[in-house]
Every structure is written in structure tokens, then in C-alpha cells.
Write a protein that holds these residues in place. Sequence first.
Motif, PDB file in Angstrom:
ATOM      1  N   GLN A 118       3.013   5.038   7.030  1.00 16.19           N
ATOM      2  CA  GLN A 118       2.830   6.098   6.056  1.00 16.19           C
ATOM      3  C   GLN A 118       3.772   6.013   4.864  1.00 16.19           C
ATOM      4  O   GLN A 118       3.499   6.616   3.832  1.00 16.19           O
ATOM      5  CB  GLN A 118       3.019   7.459   6.742  1.00 16.19           C
ATOM      6  CG  GLN A 118       2.000   7.714   7.845  1.00 16.19           C
ATOM      7  CD  GLN A 118       2.255   9.010   8.569  1.00 16.19           C
ATOM      8  OE1 GLN A 118       3.286   9.657   8.376  1.00 16.19           O
ATOM      9  NE2 GLN A 118       1.310   9.403   9.424  1.00 16.19           N
ATOM     10  N   ASN A 119       4.881   5.310   4.967  1.00 20.18           N
ATOM     11  CA  ASN A 119       5.813   5.218   3.849  1.00 20.18           C
ATOM     12  C   ASN A 119       6.525   3.872   3.904  1.00 20.18           C
ATOM     13  O   ASN A 119       6.374   3.096   4.850  1.00 20.18           O
ATOM     14  CB  ASN A 119       6.818   6.378   3.877  1.00 20.18           C
ATOM     15  CG  ASN A 119       7.508   6.505   5.222  1.00 20.18           C
ATOM     16  OD1 ASN A 119       8.166   5.587   5.697  1.00 20.18           O
ATOM     17  ND2 ASN A 119       7.345   7.654   5.876  1.00 20.18           N
ATOM     18  N   GLN A 120       7.323   3.611   2.863  1.00 20.20           N
ATOM     19  CA  GLN A 120       7.985   2.313   2.739  1.00 20.20           C
ATOM     20  C   GLN A 120       9.050   2.107   3.804  1.00 20.20           C
ATOM     21  O   GLN A 120       9.276   0.982   4.257  1.00 20.20           O
ATOM     22  CB  GLN A 120       8.600   2.178   1.345  1.00 20.20           C
ATOM     23  CG  GLN A 120       7.576   2.154   0.219  1.00 20.20           C
ATOM     24  CD  GLN A 120       8.180   1.821  -1.121  1.00 20.20           C
ATOM     25  OE1 GLN A 120       8.749   0.744  -1.298  1.00 20.20           O
ATOM     26  NE2 GLN A 120       8.082   2.724  -2.080  1.00 20.20           N
ATOM     27  N   LEU A 121       9.717   3.176   4.231  1.00 16.91           N
ATOM     28  CA  LEU A 121      10.716   3.047   5.284  1.00 16.91           C
ATOM     29  C   LEU A 121      10.065   2.570   6.578  1.00 16.91           C
ATOM     30  O   LEU A 121      10.572   1.667   7.247  1.00 16.91           O
ATOM     31  CB  LEU A 121      11.429   4.381   5.509  1.00 16.91           C
ATOM     32  CG  LEU A 121      12.418   4.416   6.682  1.00 16.91           C
ATOM     33  CD1 LEU A 121      13.533   3.401   6.468  1.00 16.91           C
ATOM     34  CD2 LEU A 121      12.987   5.820   6.868  1.00 16.91           C
TER      35      LEU A 121
ATOM     36  N   THR B 135      -0.056   6.237  -7.449  1.00 13.85           N
ATOM     37  CA  THR B 135      -1.067   5.431  -8.129  1.00 13.85           C
ATOM     38  C   THR B 135      -2.253   5.083  -7.232  1.00 13.85           C
ATOM     39  O   THR B 135      -3.181   4.418  -7.681  1.00 13.85           O
ATOM     40  CB  THR B 135      -0.441   4.125  -8.643  1.00 13.85           C
ATOM     41  OG1 THR B 135       0.154   3.416  -7.543  1.00 13.85           O
ATOM     42  CG2 THR B 135       0.628   4.420  -9.682  1.00 13.85           C
ATOM     43  N   MET B 136      -2.213   5.533  -5.967  1.00 11.64           N
ATOM     44  CA  MET B 136      -3.311   5.220  -5.070  1.00 11.64           C
ATOM     45  C   MET B 136      -4.606   5.919  -5.497  1.00 11.64           C
ATOM     46  O   MET B 136      -5.704   5.390  -5.303  1.00 11.64           O
ATOM     47  CB  MET B 136      -2.943   5.605  -3.637  1.00 11.64           C
ATOM     48  CG  MET B 136      -4.019   5.296  -2.607  1.00 11.64           C
ATOM     49  SD  MET B 136      -4.443   3.544  -2.518  1.00 11.64           S
ATOM     50  CE  MET B 136      -3.044   2.915  -1.612  1.00 11.64           C
ATOM     51  N   GLU B 137      -4.481   7.123  -6.116  1.00  6.79           N
ATOM     52  CA  GLU B 137      -5.683   7.826  -6.560  1.00  6.79           C
ATOM     53  C   GLU B 137      -6.458   6.996  -7.570  1.00  6.79           C
ATOM     54  O   GLU B 137      -7.692   6.887  -7.499  1.00  6.79           O
ATOM     55  CB  GLU B 137      -5.314   9.185  -7.173  1.00  6.79           C
ATOM     56  CG  GLU B 137      -4.702  10.169  -6.187  1.00  6.79           C
ATOM     57  CD  GLU B 137      -3.187  10.089  -6.176  1.00  6.79           C
ATOM     58  OE1 GLU B 137      -2.660   9.032  -6.574  1.00  6.79           O
ATOM     59  OE2 GLU B 137      -2.543  11.072  -5.779  1.00  6.79           O
TER      60      GLU B 137
ATOM     61  N   LEU C  65       1.505 -12.992   4.945  1.00  7.12           N
ATOM     62  CA  LEU C  65       1.148 -11.966   3.966  1.00  7.12           C
ATOM     63  C   LEU C  65       0.076 -11.037   4.522  1.00  7.12           C
ATOM     64  O   LEU C  65       0.121  -9.816   4.300  1.00  7.12           O
ATOM     65  CB  LEU C  65       0.666 -12.628   2.676  1.00  7.12           C
ATOM     66  CG  LEU C  65       1.734 -13.350   1.846  1.00  7.12           C
ATOM     67  CD1 LEU C  65       1.090 -14.118   0.698  1.00  7.12           C
ATOM     68  CD2 LEU C  65       2.764 -12.373   1.307  1.00  7.12           C
ATOM     69  N   ALA C  66      -0.884 -11.599   5.251  1.00  7.45           N
ATOM     70  CA  ALA C  66      -1.931 -10.769   5.853  1.00  7.45           C
ATOM     71  C   ALA C  66      -1.350  -9.831   6.901  1.00  7.45           C
ATOM     72  O   ALA C  66      -1.753  -8.658   6.994  1.00  7.45           O
ATOM     73  CB  ALA C  66      -3.007 -11.662   6.475  1.00  7.45           C
ATOM     74  N   ILE C  67      -0.393 -10.310   7.684  1.00  9.81           N
ATOM     75  CA  ILE C  67       0.240  -9.450   8.688  1.00  9.81           C
ATOM     76  C   ILE C  67       1.046  -8.350   8.009  1.00  9.81           C
ATOM     77  O   ILE C  67       1.005  -7.179   8.412  1.00  9.81           O
ATOM     78  CB  ILE C  67       1.124 -10.297   9.623  1.00  9.81           C
ATOM     79  CG1 ILE C  67       0.259 -11.243  10.449  1.00  9.81           C
ATOM     80  CG2 ILE C  67       1.968  -9.404  10.534  1.00  9.81           C
ATOM     81  CD1 ILE C  67       1.040 -12.218  11.297  1.00  9.81           C
ATOM     82  N   GLY C  68       1.791  -8.696   6.977  1.00  9.22           N
ATOM     83  CA  GLY C  68       2.550  -7.686   6.249  1.00  9.22           C
ATOM     84  C   GLY C  68       1.647  -6.642   5.618  1.00  9.22           C
ATOM     85  O   GLY C  68       1.945  -5.438   5.638  1.00  9.22           O
ATOM     86  N   TYR C  69       0.523  -7.076   5.060  1.00  9.48           N
ATOM     87  CA  TYR C  69      -0.427  -6.127   4.466  1.00  9.48           C
ATOM     88  C   TYR C  69      -1.015  -5.221   5.541  1.00  9.48           C
ATOM     89  O   TYR C  69      -1.249  -4.031   5.306  1.00  9.48           O
ATOM     90  CB  TYR C  69      -1.530  -6.893   3.749  1.00  9.48           C
ATOM     91  CG  TYR C  69      -2.520  -5.998   3.037  1.00  9.48           C
ATOM     92  CD1 TYR C  69      -2.216  -5.450   1.799  1.00  9.48           C
ATOM     93  CD2 TYR C  69      -3.747  -5.696   3.614  1.00  9.48           C
ATOM     94  CE1 TYR C  69      -3.113  -4.626   1.152  1.00  9.48           C
ATOM     95  CE2 TYR C  69      -4.647  -4.872   2.973  1.00  9.48           C
ATOM     96  CZ  TYR C  69      -4.327  -4.346   1.734  1.00  9.48           C
ATOM     97  OH  TYR C  69      -5.223  -3.516   1.098  1.00  9.48           O
ATOM     98  N   THR C  70      -1.240  -5.778   6.724  1.00  9.53           N
ATOM     99  CA  THR C  70      -1.743  -4.956   7.836  1.00  9.53           C
ATOM    100  C   THR C  70      -0.755  -3.852   8.177  1.00  9.53           C
ATOM    101  O   THR C  70      -1.144  -2.708   8.412  1.00  9.53           O
ATOM    102  CB  THR C  70      -2.008  -5.842   9.070  1.00  9.53           C
ATOM    103  OG1 THR C  70      -2.954  -6.852   8.733  1.00  9.53           O
ATOM    104  CG2 THR C  70      -2.546  -5.011  10.225  1.00  9.53           C
ATOM    105  N   PHE C  71       0.537  -4.181   8.196  1.00 19.08           N
ATOM    106  CA  PHE C  71       1.551  -3.154   8.458  1.00 19.08           C
ATOM    107  C   PHE C  71       1.478  -2.047   7.413  1.00 19.08           C
ATOM    108  O   PHE C  71       1.644  -0.869   7.735  1.00 19.08           O
ATOM    109  CB  PHE C  71       2.953  -3.778   8.462  1.00 19.08           C
ATOM    110  CG  PHE C  71       3.236  -4.645   9.649  1.00 19.08           C
ATOM    111  CD1 PHE C  71       2.546  -4.480  10.838  1.00 19.08           C
ATOM    112  CD2 PHE C  71       4.189  -5.653   9.585  1.00 19.08           C
ATOM    113  CE1 PHE C  71       2.803  -5.285  11.938  1.00 19.08           C
ATOM    114  CE2 PHE C  71       4.454  -6.459  10.689  1.00 19.08           C
ATOM    115  CZ  PHE C  71       3.753  -6.267  11.857  1.00 19.08           C
TER     116      PHE C  71
ATOM    117  N   VAL D  84       0.831  -1.204   0.000  1.00 19.43           N
ATOM    118  CA  VAL D  84       0.000   0.000   0.000  1.00 19.43           C
ATOM    119  C   VAL D  84       0.866   1.254   0.000  1.00 19.43           C
ATOM    120  O   VAL D  84       0.592   2.220  -0.726  1.00 19.43           O
ATOM    121  CB  VAL D  84      -0.959  -0.001   1.204  1.00 19.43           C
ATOM    122  CG1 VAL D  84      -1.707   1.329   1.305  1.00 19.43           C
ATOM    123  CG2 VAL D  84      -1.955  -1.145   1.087  1.00 19.43           C
ATOM    124  N   THR D  85       1.934   1.271   0.815  1.00 20.85           N
ATOM    125  CA  THR D  85       2.795   2.458   0.865  1.00 20.85           C
ATOM    126  C   THR D  85       3.476   2.710  -0.476  1.00 20.85           C
ATOM    127  O   THR D  85       3.721   3.862  -0.849  1.00 20.85           O
ATOM    128  CB  THR D  85       3.864   2.283   1.958  1.00 20.85           C
ATOM    129  OG1 THR D  85       4.560   1.044   1.755  1.00 20.85           O
ATOM    130  CG2 THR D  85       3.218   2.252   3.338  1.00 20.85           C
TER     131      THR D  85
END
Length: 386
Positions: free
Chosen positions: A297-300, A222-224, A286-292, A214-215
Amino acid sequence: MNAARDPRIAARDRPFGFWRRTYAMLVKELLQLLRDRVSFGMIIFMPVMQLLLFGYAINTTPRHLPTAVLLQEDTDLGRSILKALENTAYFRFTHEVHNVEQFDALLLSGQVLFGVEIPRGFERAVRRGERPALLVAADATDPVAAGSALSALGQIAQSALMHDRVGGEPAVPPFEIRAHARYNPAASSRLNIVPGLVGTILTMTMLIFTALSVTREIERGTMENLLSMPITPVEVMLGKILPYVLVGFIQATLIVSIGVLLFGVPILGSLIMLALLSTLFITTNLAIGYTFSTLVQNQLQAMQASMMFFLPSILLSGFMFPFAGMPKWAQYIGECLPLTHYLRIVRSIMLKGASLENLRYDAIALVVLMLVAMTIAVTRFRRTLD
């Protein structure tokens, strides 16, 4: 005359200008760090967590390991032997079984690491001088956990007879202790490590893959487009998770194949069940990672959150240190980590030939953890940009 254009004044102020600019950059970076709460929290939390885990939770000589007892006769000598085993501080009797089937099932499922069997007629045989055998079965899939406890069995006969004198002080112990190291009789560390690496590598890679999902959309702009489409949060989550299930399955297959072909690790259980439960574990991570990715707010920050989750997974799951030797509070935390349950599953299937009936608790725990992570992710998914 303009002082800024006077070369003499500029030359005089040049050293001070260097320090002023450096100070300005220093203040800017500190303010930016303070605004980044995840990074600032990681700076404080990571060393504290490592100190607490290594200081309190990690124990390389585990004690009070769960043990089952099959007591086929209730005698004074039998109770003395059990008390002597407890006094070594390596054994803690948690289950009393009534037949060999229950005895084997507890060892197979990993609920206990040791089983002690006192056969019928044991005390009478001791008093007759027949030197009967006392059986101690050990789950040796983790040689570290089993080794110290098995080495302490040599003094059991003498300490057990301190209160039950049988024929004075014999030079030879009046009974024999037969220790049987099951599932890994050679105490080979690779039989324990290689299956554990399947779960460890999958945890690291699966978390990172989806923690950035998501980040990455937000930072690329591309989120828009994604939010403008007629798509629900559940559909977004499944669309981002499912491709990586195949990636994780390929990774797991590769690691298991190398373990079997190069390191001689057996697969005694069902290969189909191993594949199904590995897929469940991959989906949970994968579900836990997606939750993070929905919480930061960003990839870092997503990478930092993944590492903060990965560290306790390595230390508290039983991969590096025996799980049963940790204090209770550390075990409670470990039970909330998917890697803990998967290590039991993969080691039990590969080394013990365990069935789904033996592993139902860990399979259900993975399902629960997956559903909790997915619920949080769907709830937190942003339908509008901040």
C-alpha cells in the motif's frame, strides 16, 4: 474559579500531563503499527527467518556434494573406492556416466561438483604394483565447497583397502589419487565472489527501483491521471519496467568491466550470451519488484517486501554459502529465486566457458519466474483506487 486557569492547579498537574500525553502517543503508535500488517509481520518474520536459515540451512562445511562417476571397469576394488569416498560424507554419487564427454558436460553445467574416474585395468595395475592413477576432478569455482572435500582424499587409499587387501599393508599407497581443481585451480575467492556480485547488486537495485513504482504514483496523487488514460495493465507494467532494463544493463556492464580490469576475472564464454542472459535476469527481478508494488500500500511496505525477498536470495542462492551443501528443503526454496540460477549462469560463462546448451535449465527457470511474476502483477494491478 476555572481549575484550568488556576496556576497552582496547572503547576500541580504538569508532571501528570506529560505522562498522559506520552502515553497517548505510545498508544497511537502501537495502534498504527498493528494496523500496518506488513511492518508488523516483518518484525515477527524477519528474526524468525534469519534464525531458521542460519540454524538449519547454512552450512560452511558442506557435505554430500553431488558427484559423477566414470567407472570404466566394475571391480571389487573400484566399488570399495567409491564406498570409501561416500564414507567421507563429502561425496554423494548422483550420476554415472559412460564417456569423458558426459563427464565434462556435467561439471561444465554445474550439475555436479566432482567427478571420479576409475580407468580401465585399474585393479590389475594395482595388484601388479604399478600404482595407477585415480582421477578426481573438482569444480573449484567455489573454493569453500571444493576445498574440504579435496583435503579428505588423502585417507581414501587406506580406507578403500581395508576390505581389499592388496599385498598386505604397503607403506606406500598402491594407487595414486590425482585431484584436478578445474576452472579455479588457484582457489582464488575473488573469482567466485566478483561474478556473484553482479547478480547480487542487480537483485537489490532492480527490486527497489520497481517496487516503488506503483506506490510512488499513489502517494504522489498521480495514479488518478494514470488510471484515467486509455492504457492497459500490461502496458503500464512494460512502461515502468523497460527503462530500468537499460539501467540494469549499464550496472552489469560496469561491474563486469571492473571485475575483469581490476580483479583479473576472465570471461571464457560468449560475451553476447552473457549480455542476453543478464538482460533476462534483470527483467525477471524488475517483474518481481513491480509485483511487490501491486501487493503493498505504500513505499515503506514496498521497501520492506523487497528486503524480505533479498535476504533469502543472498543466503540461499549460493552467493555466500555453497548451494549444494544446503539441506533439500533449502535447495527447493533456492530454486525459486532468480539469483540462484543467474549465479550459475554468470559463473559458468565467465569461469568455465559454458554454452547455452549447458545452461538451458537455468535460462528456462528465469523465463518461468519472469512470466509468473508478470502474471501476478497484471492480475493484481488496481484499475481503481482504494
